[in-house]
Design an enzyme around this catalytic site. Structure first.
Site, PDB file in Angstrom:
ATOM      1  N   ARG A   1       0.838  -1.209   0.000  1.00  0.00           N
ATOM      2  CA  ARG A   1       0.000   0.000   0.000  1.00  0.00           C
ATOM      3  C   ARG A   1       0.871   1.257   0.000  1.00  0.00           C
ATOM      4  O   ARG A   1       1.894   1.313   0.694  1.00  0.00           O
ATOM      5  CB  ARG A   1      -0.913   0.013   1.244  1.00  0.00           C
TER       6      ARG A   1
ATOM      7  N   HIS B   1       7.316   1.520 -11.097  1.00  0.00           N
ATOM      8  CA  HIS B   1       6.210   0.952 -10.318  1.00  0.00           C
ATOM      9  C   HIS B   1       4.896   1.385 -10.943  1.00  0.00           C
ATOM     10  O   HIS B   1       4.800   2.438 -11.566  1.00  0.00           O
ATOM     11  CB  HIS B   1       6.275   1.415  -8.856  1.00  0.00           C
TER      12      HIS B   1
END
Ligand code: AMP
Length: 116
Positions: A30, A101
């Site tokens: 997260r 990412h």
């Protein structure tokens, strides 16, 4: 020695994270500063600094990012309503961490794609 990044340290477990998935190619955790109710980063375990640095050798891991994004979205219960996948590149893209990412964001309507 391979380049070390903040995300490499998270992937190795040297820096704590709220991990949601890991396999031999990618790790997902997260975002520390969520921009939506669901905000997860999916990161190749191998350091690729930016999209500009990808090579044909990276094709399997880049495809895998999408497979895992779809799997996580389903597990998080946001697949049917929808979500957004974002990969920022360099300064104009707003990239802050130079370890490629994918942001998986969702959980409410996300509005227009870009701020003008
Ligand atoms: P980008 O701007 O695309 O490079 O995104 C980098 C993201 O990494 C930002 O959304 C940050 O909130 C996130 N981030 C930075 N440090 C951490 C951390 N220690 N754990 C989780 N997410 C982080």
């Amino acid at each position: 020695m391979a380049e070390d990044t903040l995300f490499s340290q998270i992937i190795r477990g040297d820096i704590p994270s709220d991990q949601v998935y890991q396999d031999e190619l990618v790790t997902a955790f997260r975002d520390i500063s969520p921009q939506a109710p669901t905000h997860i980063l999916i990161v190749p375990n191998k350091v690729i600094p930016t999209i500009n640095d990808v090579t044909e050798e990276d094709e399997p891991v880049l495809g895998h990012l999408f497979i895992i994004a779809a799997k996580i979205a389903k597990e998080q219960g946001i697949a049917d309503d929808g979500y957004r996948l974002i990969v920022n590149c360099n300064r104009h893209g707003g990239q802050e961490v130079f370890h490629l990412h994918m942001h998986l964001v969702g959980g409410h309507p996300l509005g227009p794609m870009l701020m003008r």
